[in-house]
Write a protein that holds these residues in place. Structure first.
Motif, short mmCIF file in Angstrom:
data_model
loop_
_atom_site.label_atom_id
_atom_site.label_comp_id
_atom_site.label_asym_id
_atom_site.label_seq_id
_atom_site.Cartn_x
_atom_site.Cartn_y
_atom_site.Cartn_z
N GLY A 167 0.81 -1.77 0.13
CA GLY A 167 0.13 0.12 0.17
C GLY A 167 0.79 1.71 -0.31
N ASP A 168 0.23 2.27 -0.37
CA ASP A 168 1.18 3.56 -0.25
C ASP A 168 1.95 3.84 0.99
N MET A 169 2.95 5.47 1.02
CA MET A 169 3.40 5.36 1.47
C MET A 169 3.18 6.59 1.62
N PHE A 170 3.39 7.56 2.99
CA PHE A 170 2.51 8.70 3.43
C PHE A 170 3.47 9.67 3.65
N GLU A 171 3.23 11.27 3.52
CA GLU A 171 4.48 11.81 4.46
C GLU A 171 5.68 11.67 3.63
N LEU A 172 5.83 11.63 1.93
CA LEU A 172 6.85 11.45 1.34
C LEU A 172 6.77 12.86 0.72
N GLY A 173 6.29 13.56 0.49
CA GLY A 173 6.02 15.43 -0.01
C GLY A 173 6.47 15.07 -1.50
#
Length: 425
Positions: A343-349
């Motif tokens: 699943g997607d990885m968040f907070e990577l800008g």
């Protein structure tokens, strides 16, 4: 205004704290915190009617004679009370931060130390500016060790939490690609997490370190009060990695320990728990028992058996560093067939596109039967792997094309909630 000394006196009489008016316990002290969409002051009367002994408020309009304690700012009062209580008690405080493995490492340290000492530790992941004070306030008169987990996604947060907990000892698990957006890239992560070591060195406290991690070695270069573990350096406590098949096996002082933790990446988490136990004279047999009996839970590298599937459920959270090592370990497993749900990885800008593409390419290069990529970021990758823009679209696909059996890796950021796959499978 109520002073911290007065507040602590009340706390000793009623040593139970609540910050949620929906979960009031009898004779607790309710701290009326503010949030983006609520003002805790407005729940003061409700908390008292539910049985709270006192309510700490920062708005005099909600005063209730003999029942409210007025302070300038409720959150600050909670943090100052926690620091005051931390020094009032005799417990030695061990602080822990890092990009990956914080909670597992905390639980391992707790499992080792509690074999000999009265120990408390952060519950769950209450590791922020509210959770850390609440953990400190759970220290009791007979507590000998308090293990405090610290999380952060911006610079200066670990420094702030360190100034509340004022740890006697500290350890950083690693420096990985987590919260890149908030920290401003990998260098920002290193700088932000290192604030714990900065506090320890500035205050002449003890630092534990992985002496096989060059970043940690550099950060503590020249510092005398450091205690380390290593596989090769004889000046440090030596622990040997044996194998991960998939569970980690290690050797310490001619004693073999078989853990219930999957993946070589958990080796260092076990090592620091053993290092700390050794430093505080926990008997080796007790340490072995503590490590071997620890079973991960809450979707953190859990091994589950569900219908015809063996599942490695690692869906609590994810970032590029943890995703990479989890995938590489999964690729080495002898199980067949192997199927990955990522699943997607968040907070990577601005790094999100590149990092998701690299993970997709890594997954494609491994000996896996199938890979399912889930989420908007993974959906935009250039890959031949199966990809779905949302969990619902993946769920629909699996209902029409169900899987029959296999070993599954399920990993993604918390917001993806991929543990829902158990219902779909």
């Amino acid at each position: 205004m109520t002073t911290v000394e007065e507040l602590h006196k009340r706390f000793l009489e009623y040593p139970l704290v609540s910050t949620d008016s929906r979960k009031i316990e009898a004779d607790c002290i309710f701290f009326a915190l503010k949030g983006p969409n609520f003002d805790g002051n407005t729940f003061a009367r409700e908390a008292l009617e539910k049985g709270a002994a006192f309510v700490v408020i920062d708005n005099p309009d909600y005063h209730w004679e003999g029942k409210t304690l007025l302070v300038k700012d409720v959150l600050t009062a909670l943090q100052e009370l926690a620091r005051y209580h931390r020094h009032y008690c005799n417990a030695r405080v061990i602080a822990l931060t890092g990009s990956n493995g914080k909670t597992t490492t905390k639980e391992l340290i707790y499992s080792v130390l509690s074999g000999k000492y009265r120990t408390i530790a952060t519950k769950g992941n209450l590791n922020n500016h509210i959770g850390v004070p609440l953990t400190l306030l759970s220290i009791q008169a007979d507590t000998e060790f308090a293990i405090i987990e610290m999380g952060a996604n911006h610079q200066k947060e670990i420094a702030f939490l360190s100034n509340i907990a004022e740890p006697d000892f500290g350890y950083i698990t690693n420096f990985g690609k987590a919260h890149l957006e908030g920290f401003g890239g990998v260098e920002g992560v290193i700088k932000g997490k290192s604030e714990l070591y900065d506090f320890l060195t500035a205050n002449n406290k003890h630092a534990f370190l992985n002496a096989d991690d060059p970043i940690q070695v550099e950060k503590l270069s020249g510092y005398v009060r450091k205690i380390g573990f290593s596989q090769t350096d004889p000046q440090y406590f030596n622990i040997r990695f044996l194998r991960a098949d998939p569970f980690v096996w290690l050797e310490i002082e001619d004693t073999v320990i078989k853990t219930q933790l999957i993946g070589e990446y958990n080796f260092s988490n076990c090592c620091v728990a053993l290092l700390i136990g050794k430093y505080f004279n926990v008997p080796l047999e007790s340490m072995k028992e503590g490590i071997e009996n620890y079973v991960p839970e809450n979707n953190r590298s859990q091994v589950l058996h569900h219908k015809h599937f063996k599942i490695i459920m690692d869906a609590y959270n994810a970032n590029p560093s943890s995703m990479k090592v989890a995938l590489e370990q999964f690729g080495k497993m002898k199980e067949d067939p192997k199927i990955a749900f990522l699943g997607d990885m968040f907070e990577l800008g601005e790094d999100a596109e590149r990092e998701h593409q690299q993970i997709a390419e890594l997954a494609a290069s491994l000996n896996l039967e199938e890979v399912f990529l889930v989420g908007e970021n993974f959906y935009r990758t250039q890959t031949e792997l199966q990809k779905f823009p949302s969990f619902d679209s993946l769920s629909s696909h699996l209902k029409t094309s169900p899987l029959s059996s296999g070993t599954l890796l399920i990993k993604g950021s918390r917001g993806m909630a991929l543990e829902r796959l158990l219902e779909v499978l």
